[in-house]
Write a protein that holds these residues in place. Sequence first.
Motif, PDB file in Angstrom:
ATOM      1  N   LEU A 120       9.829  12.355   1.159  1.00 42.47           N
ATOM      2  CA  LEU A 120       9.272  11.590   0.040  1.00 42.47           C
ATOM      3  C   LEU A 120       7.887  12.072  -0.367  1.00 42.47           C
ATOM      4  N   HIS A 121       7.115  12.571   0.596  1.00 45.14           N
ATOM      5  CA  HIS A 121       5.767  13.042   0.275  1.00 45.14           C
ATOM      6  C   HIS A 121       5.805  14.271  -0.629  1.00 45.14           C
ATOM      7  N   ALA A 122       6.909  14.993  -0.617  1.00 44.55           N
ATOM      8  CA  ALA A 122       7.002  16.236  -1.385  1.00 44.55           C
ATOM      9  C   ALA A 122       7.628  16.043  -2.759  1.00 44.55           C
ATOM     10  N   LEU A 123       8.026  14.810  -3.107  1.00 42.51           N
ATOM     11  CA  LEU A 123       8.689  14.585  -4.385  1.00 42.51           C
ATOM     12  C   LEU A 123       7.685  14.622  -5.550  1.00 42.51           C
ATOM     13  N   PRO A 124       8.147  14.990  -6.742  1.00 41.73           N
ATOM     14  CA  PRO A 124       7.260  15.053  -7.923  1.00 41.73           C
ATOM     15  C   PRO A 124       7.070  13.673  -8.552  1.00 41.73           C
ATOM     16  N   TRP A 125       6.293  12.823  -7.896  1.00 44.41           N
ATOM     17  CA  TRP A 125       6.141  11.438  -8.353  1.00 44.41           C
ATOM     18  C   TRP A 125       5.403  11.355  -9.688  1.00 44.41           C
ATOM     19  N   LYS A 126       5.886  10.437 -10.545  1.00 38.15           N
ATOM     20  CA  LYS A 126       5.221  10.135 -11.811  1.00 38.15           C
ATOM     21  C   LYS A 126       5.151   8.631 -11.976  1.00 38.15           C
ATOM     22  N   VAL A 127       4.034   8.151 -12.521  1.00 33.40           N
ATOM     23  CA  VAL A 127       3.903   6.721 -12.798  1.00 33.40           C
ATOM     24  C   VAL A 127       4.784   6.380 -13.999  1.00 33.40           C
ATOM     25  N   ARG A 128       5.578   5.322 -13.867  1.00 33.20           N
ATOM     26  CA  ARG A 128       6.460   4.928 -14.950  1.00 33.20           C
ATOM     27  C   ARG A 128       5.738   4.005 -15.920  1.00 33.20           C
ATOM     28  N   THR A 129       5.857   4.301 -17.202  1.00 34.62           N
ATOM     29  CA  THR A 129       5.296   3.448 -18.251  1.00 34.62           C
ATOM     30  C   THR A 129       6.358   2.451 -18.695  1.00 34.62           C
ATOM     31  N   ARG A 130       5.989   1.198 -18.784  1.00 36.47           N
ATOM     32  CA  ARG A 130       6.936   0.148 -19.167  1.00 36.47           C
ATOM     33  C   ARG A 130       6.769  -0.237 -20.632  1.00 36.47           C
ATOM     34  N   ALA A 131       7.844  -0.671 -21.235  1.00 39.97           N
ATOM     35  CA  ALA A 131       7.797  -1.126 -22.631  1.00 39.97           C
ATOM     36  C   ALA A 131       7.111  -2.484 -22.706  1.00 39.97           C
TER      37      ALA A 131
END
Length: 525
Positions: free
Chosen positions: A479-490
């Motif tokens: 999990l530490h190596a995943l390309p995490w992105k913050v999700r923007t909500r509507a």
Amino acid sequence: MNLSVGLIAQGAMWEQLLKQEGVPFDYAPLDSQLESRAVLIINRDLSDTEQRRIEAYLDSGGAVLGSAEYLRRVCGTMSRSERLEYLVSDHDEIFPDVSLMDASILAHIPREANCLRTQENTFAVFAGKLGGGYAVILPFDIAAAMRDARAANKNFYSVLERLPTERVSLVAKGEMRRLLHGALEYLFHARNLPYAHVWYFPQGVKNVFAFRIDSDKGSRNEIDALYEVARDNDVRMSWFLDVKSHEDWLQHFAFLSGQDMGVHCYEHRVFDDFEANLKNITAAKRKLDDASISASGFSAPYGMWNAGLAKAIDQIGFEYSSEFSYAYDCLPFYPSMGDHTFGALQVPVHPICIGSLRRVGYTESQMKEYFRRVIDEKLLHNDPLFFYHHPTHHCWEVMECIFRCIKEKGIENITLLEYARWWKKRLASSFTCTFENSRLIVNSEKPSEDTVWLRVSRSSNEEAIVPLACDIVARDIDLHALPWKVRTRAAVPADIRRIREFDPRSKMGELITSLTRKFTERRVR
């Protein structure tokens, strides 16, 4: 921890919903080892003994999801019966993807409700700690709501005063789907677990775009003008042909390069019974076959749906259909009536088209702004960007605006048939997932389709989309190596409730539309 959902009772629609979401699940009899499941779905009444078993599971730190009717008395919960017209998010932090969800049912409101408000502005859903674990208690059973085949005239949100209207599924099934997604994601995160499910689009792309054409009485010049717009913008569209209207020059459609063809009707109407629908659709299909036009999909006139129509669609062997009076703005699923599940995949679209906006007096500039807003909203909700149009409504500049907007956002164009076929491959993918020491171990029953990817989210509102195991049966994901992105909500519009307020102009428009359709049907007879 096994990152799976346990379903305590078999149910075809619940199984469909979990496959639609793409989360690993199995059946979890209450006399089995419940603690191995991350979340339990309570989808039937509980005996006293079973109630105590659920309480013990919660005491061990477990999480449950179910209706208040099925969870009554568990850890002292209670509910009241109340008519529920809709739920609204009202900037809810636990269910940010729910906007306004029509239900129109007799509901069981949990006494402990703390989120999602009703038409009376009272809370209707509980999400939080229960016993030693966590629960989401809903005022209804989602599977039962998804089987609801009622249709109704509805207003759809716009920033303008006049609201577009269409006759669509009474129950907002796309919102129901997002409610289930939010509930499962919340419960996994509440237990400090990542949430992993199959991504909704092929090869990890952020979304896909399809444009459906119902050719209703379009002239040859209008068809050619529409095709030219598609060709100039390099868009492949899904055409559903009103065969009788084009019968003398049907062969012309065979020369629309790169376009996908389907059946709309022969006579432009939907009948109540199976035999009449079968005769109508078979006549259209035979004419297309004679013109060497392959048609694997179907869409009904006026977006109407009933069991007789669905049976005829299956009898002829269509791979998919698209009727917004059964579902709209939702991921694909198989329609059901009672205990029967139909065989043609339902691929919903957004039900408001250029014609809908023309009826309420929108200018082309206002139409463009409407579609830009819907595209942005759908991207944030992870809903497919599926729209539709009629050639007789023209407004080619509005179409070009939609196409430009899609390209600017880097969205891939796909036909409805291509997406339906891919979705079936997605449904066939099967995997289990365990979590330990910040690692996911993904096990597939067989090497999976390489276009099927996995979405993983964590409680920090971050997500990552990665390939599911392709050429191997098992995969170890750090999990530490995943390309995490913050999700923007509507953001839910502050005035969202006005779409369900009484509007005399909308009612007059509905009456005129209804009378026009009845007059058209009399002429057909």
